[in-house]
Scaffold this active site. Structure first.
Site, PDB file in Angstrom:
ATOM      1  N   GLU A 323       0.823  -1.222   0.000  1.00 21.92           N
ATOM      2  CA  GLU A 323       0.000   0.000   0.000  1.00 21.92           C
ATOM      3  C   GLU A 323       0.855   1.269   0.000  1.00 21.92           C
ATOM      4  O   GLU A 323       0.841   2.026   0.975  1.00 21.92           O
ATOM      5  CB  GLU A 323      -0.875   0.011   1.257  1.00 21.92           C
ATOM      6  CG  GLU A 323      -1.834  -1.148   1.364  1.00 21.92           C
ATOM      7  CD  GLU A 323      -2.531  -1.234   2.726  1.00 21.92           C
ATOM      8  OE1 GLU A 323      -3.616  -1.811   2.787  1.00 21.92           O
ATOM      9  OE2 GLU A 323      -1.971  -0.730   3.730  1.00 21.92           O
ATOM     10  N   PRO A 324       1.605   1.524  -1.066  1.00 21.11           N
ATOM     11  CA  PRO A 324       2.397   2.759  -1.073  1.00 21.11           C
ATOM     12  C   PRO A 324       1.530   4.000  -1.271  1.00 21.11           C
ATOM     13  O   PRO A 324       0.610   3.986  -2.090  1.00 21.11           O
ATOM     14  CB  PRO A 324       3.333   2.556  -2.278  1.00 21.11           C
ATOM     15  CG  PRO A 324       2.580   1.655  -3.191  1.00 21.11           C
ATOM     16  CD  PRO A 324       1.732   0.757  -2.314  1.00 21.11           C
ATOM     17  N   GLY A 325       1.786   5.029  -0.510  1.00 22.91           N
ATOM     18  CA  GLY A 325       1.082   6.302  -0.691  1.00 22.91           C
ATOM     19  C   GLY A 325       2.084   7.369  -1.076  1.00 22.91           C
ATOM     20  O   GLY A 325       2.126   7.832  -2.217  1.00 22.91           O
ATOM     21  N   ARG A 326       2.949   7.714  -0.117  1.00 24.13           N
ATOM     22  CA  ARG A 326       3.946   8.770  -0.321  1.00 24.13           C
ATOM     23  C   ARG A 326       4.801   8.526  -1.574  1.00 24.13           C
ATOM     24  O   ARG A 326       5.079   9.466  -2.326  1.00 24.13           O
ATOM     25  CB  ARG A 326       4.854   8.802   0.913  1.00 24.13           C
ATOM     26  CG  ARG A 326       5.867   9.924   0.919  1.00 24.13           C
ATOM     27  CD  ARG A 326       6.944   9.690   2.011  1.00 24.13           C
ATOM     28  NE  ARG A 326       6.390   9.237   3.252  1.00 24.13           N
ATOM     29  CZ  ARG A 326       6.060  10.012   4.278  1.00 24.13           C
ATOM     30  NH1 ARG A 326       6.254  11.300   4.189  1.00 24.13           N
ATOM     31  NH2 ARG A 326       5.574   9.491   5.381  1.00 24.13           N
ATOM     32  N   TYR A 380       6.614  17.207  12.295  1.00 28.55           N
ATOM     33  CA  TYR A 380       7.642  16.154  12.327  1.00 28.55           C
ATOM     34  C   TYR A 380       9.065  16.690  12.219  1.00 28.55           C
ATOM     35  O   TYR A 380      10.006  15.901  12.149  1.00 28.55           O
ATOM     36  CB  TYR A 380       7.447  15.186  11.150  1.00 28.55           C
ATOM     37  CG  TYR A 380       6.063  14.625  10.981  1.00 28.55           C
ATOM     38  CD1 TYR A 380       5.439  13.916  11.998  1.00 28.55           C
ATOM     39  CD2 TYR A 380       5.384  14.777   9.779  1.00 28.55           C
ATOM     40  CE1 TYR A 380       4.173  13.394  11.819  1.00 28.55           C
ATOM     41  CE2 TYR A 380       4.119  14.251   9.593  1.00 28.55           C
ATOM     42  CZ  TYR A 380       3.514  13.560  10.619  1.00 28.55           C
ATOM     43  OH  TYR A 380       2.267  13.038  10.433  1.00 28.55           O
ATOM     44  N   CYS A 407       0.190  33.100  12.600  1.00 33.63           N
ATOM     45  CA  CYS A 407       0.590  33.736  13.856  1.00 33.63           C
ATOM     46  C   CYS A 407       1.277  32.731  14.743  1.00 33.63           C
ATOM     47  O   CYS A 407       0.714  32.355  15.785  1.00 33.63           O
ATOM     48  CB  CYS A 407      -0.621  34.216  14.620  1.00 33.63           C
ATOM     49  SG  CYS A 407      -1.480  35.442  13.784  1.00 33.63           S
ATOM     50  N   GLU A 408       2.406  32.249  14.330  1.00 31.35           N
ATOM     51  CA  GLU A 408       3.068  31.223  15.129  1.00 31.35           C
ATOM     52  C   GLU A 408       4.517  31.133  14.671  1.00 31.35           C
ATOM     53  O   GLU A 408       4.766  30.990  13.468  1.00 31.35           O
ATOM     54  CB  GLU A 408       2.340  29.885  14.911  1.00 31.35           C
ATOM     55  CG  GLU A 408       2.798  28.835  15.845  1.00 31.35           C
ATOM     56  CD  GLU A 408       1.742  27.757  16.115  1.00 31.35           C
ATOM     57  OE1 GLU A 408       0.523  28.043  16.103  1.00 31.35           O
ATOM     58  OE2 GLU A 408       2.170  26.627  16.345  1.00 31.35           O
ATOM     59  N   TYR A 437       0.707  13.982   1.941  1.00 33.18           N
ATOM     60  CA  TYR A 437       0.464  14.498   3.287  1.00 33.18           C
ATOM     61  C   TYR A 437       0.608  16.018   3.377  1.00 33.18           C
ATOM     62  O   TYR A 437       0.948  16.559   4.429  1.00 33.18           O
ATOM     63  CB  TYR A 437       1.370  13.782   4.307  1.00 33.18           C
ATOM     64  CG  TYR A 437       1.219  12.275   4.248  1.00 33.18           C
ATOM     65  CD1 TYR A 437       0.039  11.669   4.672  1.00 33.18           C
ATOM     66  CD2 TYR A 437       2.222  11.458   3.736  1.00 33.18           C
ATOM     67  CE1 TYR A 437      -0.123  10.290   4.592  1.00 33.18           C
ATOM     68  CE2 TYR A 437       2.061  10.078   3.650  1.00 33.18           C
ATOM     69  CZ  TYR A 437       0.887   9.511   4.080  1.00 33.18           C
ATOM     70  OH  TYR A 437       0.714   8.148   3.996  1.00 33.18           O
TER      71      TYR A 437
END
Ligand code: LLP
Length: 479
Positions: A323-326, A380, A407-408, A437
């Site tokens: 199940e590859p996504g990235r 991350y 604002c961070e 993602y």
């Protein structure tokens, strides 16, 4: 997964784009024109920005398709070599739109969904139910029923409670639910602890390790519980060991554990499950110096390892799935921003005044998006690569940090990158490898509207998901 579309001409290598392409971490369709402007699949960054605005997620369709074909081709060839088959499911959590689900299906992949919402997108795309899997550690009754009604090929169950619930819901519909049991093998891998999902101390799956009182492991207990329910058909065992994995030995180690579990179940119940799913997690290049995992050698090694284990155990080979996504969508995507303010900031190295190290200057380059369109650097500590893509500059490169407009102070898009010293307001800047993602984890923090997803192919661009508007946000607010 009998309903999937078959495609000829699979090739097992990742696309490179050939001469002139900027190369990894950019998609294979990215190149710099002689005048310095960067183009994607023949469309210039300036035209993309003019037509679609910024920020925008830009997807290179041919690159996505080529990666899908590479994974499918590599795994099919390697598993055919050892005498069994493999199905590749695209993990939609990385990025799922109707068009993206269609591309995956047209390239012969199934679609792995992780919620009723993702399932609905896959169904809207016309993905055959048989080619869809439904995951989730806490599926609602509604989600399970939607999956049963759609005739999904597999529901991956995650707990004893859920096994009973899916059994009851299948009985209520008068159907038999095809299920796999997600197990945790104790093997964990990946770039960041939060995305390593096979720790024993985490919420997913059922452990192959017996509890403190010994006896049957939760995994074996769950498999036996499925066998005992006539409304459930046990298709196989599922293991996902983590994400952004660059050392493929973890897949082999996990496969060994799963195949042993399969043999144990057969010994106890006489049921030899037909399929083993090894999950996703194949790592990609985020920075120019990174080496992506090539599917062909990984597939070869995993296939050789599973063949050896099955022969040791004396069990016939199961069919496999991954199940590859990235690895399919990550490098195919980039985010296009417009630079706003640029500000040099003097930084005192750690240790402050007592340190021998000299203060240095970091150029803070603010763009018109930020942590709402890519939370991965903040969440991350993920690293990305960026370039000014609207023009060529011969200014000396300077150490820059690309930041957003939230604002961070943790609103960082690229922690550290060399940009031309004359980078200025109005410049177009692209961040590479944001296809996975990025949009799927985007938010409306500070009531920013989520950028569009724009596909580019053969010199044309089209909107797959339109830009959100403030009106969209206000429409949800009941006042
Ligand atoms: N299959 C299962 C059961 C999964 O849980 C996942 C990812 C995948 C497949 C796809 O993994 P991939 O091939 O894309 O690595 N938000 C994090 C990644 C979380 C992955 C969760 N599960 C990130 O941005 O790095």
């Amino acid at each position: 997964m009998s309903a999937r579309v078959d495609v000829d001409g699979t090739t097992a290598a990742l696309p490179t784009g050939g001469p002139g392409a900027l190369g990894a971490p950019w998609s294979s369709g990215v190149r710099r024109r002689p005048d310095g402007e960067v183009e994607v699949a023949g469309v210039g960054a300036g035209d993309l920005a003019a037509e679609h605005g910024t920020p925008a997620y830009v997807l290179d369709e041919a690159d996505f398709r080529a990666r899908a074909r590479a994974y499918r081709g590599a795994f099919e060839a390697a598993f055919e070599q050892i005498g069994t088959g493999v199905d590749v499911y695209y993990a939609g959590k990385a990025l799922l739109t109707v068009a993206v689900a269609r591309w995956a299906t047209q390239e012969g992949l199934g679609v792995d969904t992780a919620s009723g919402g993702e399932l609905a997108v896959a169904l809207r795309a016309g993905v055959p139910g048989a080619a869809i899997g439904l995951h989730g550690n806490n599926k609602s009754d509604g989600e399970v029923l939607a999956a049963l009604d759609a005739g999904v090929g597999r529901i991956i169950v995650d707990s004893l409670v859920e096994i009973e619930r899916v059994g009851d819901l299948a009985a209520s519909r008068g159907v038999v639910a095809p299920v796999m049991v997600r197990v945790t093998t104790g093997v964990h891998a990946g770039g960041h602890e939060y995305i390593s999902t096979a720790h024993e101390d985490q919420k997913f799956g059922l452990s192959v390790t017996p509890g403190p009182d010994g006896g049957t492991s939760p995994a074996l207990g769950a498999l036996e519980a499925v066998v005992a329910r006539p409304e459930l058909e046990l298709l196989g065992i599922h293991s996902h060991i983590g994400s952004q994995i660059l050392d493929p030995s973890g897949f082999e180690a996990a496969a060994r554990v799963v195949l042993q579990l399969r043999a144990d179940l057969a010994e106890r119940t006489g049921v030899l499950v037909e399929e083993v799913d090894l999950g996703g997690g194949y790592g990609i290049a985020y920075l120019p110096a990174d080496e992506a995992l090539e599917p062909a050698p990984v597939a070869r090694d995993v296939a050789a390892a599973v063949a050896a284990v099955c022969s040791e155990l004396g069990t016939p080979l199961p069919r496999f799935s991954i199940e590859p996504g990235r690895a399919v969508v990550g490098p195919a995507g980039m985010t296009l921003y417009t630079v706003g303010t640029v500000k040099p900031v003097t930084v005192s190295p750690a240790g402050g005044g007592s340190s021998d190290a000299e203060p240095f200057t970091r150029l803070y380059v603010s763009v018109d998006g930020g942590m709402s369109d890519n939370i991965r650097p903040a969440l991350y500590g993920a690293d990305y690569h960026a370039e000014v893509v609207g023009r060529l500059s011969d200014a000396a490169p300077v150490l820059a940090r690309v930041v957003g407009k939230h604002c961070e102070s943790g609103d960082i898009v690229v922690h550290e990158v060399l940009l031309p010293g004359d980078v200025r307001a109005g410049d177009l800047l692209a961040v590479a490898a944001t296809g996975a993602y990025g949009r799927s984890m985007a938010s409306n923090y500070n009531a920013l509207t989520r950028p569009p997803v724009v596909a580019v192919a053969e010199g044309d661009s089209r909107v797959l998901v339109r830009r959100e508007t403030v009106e969209d946000l206000l429409a949800l607010d009941q006042g």
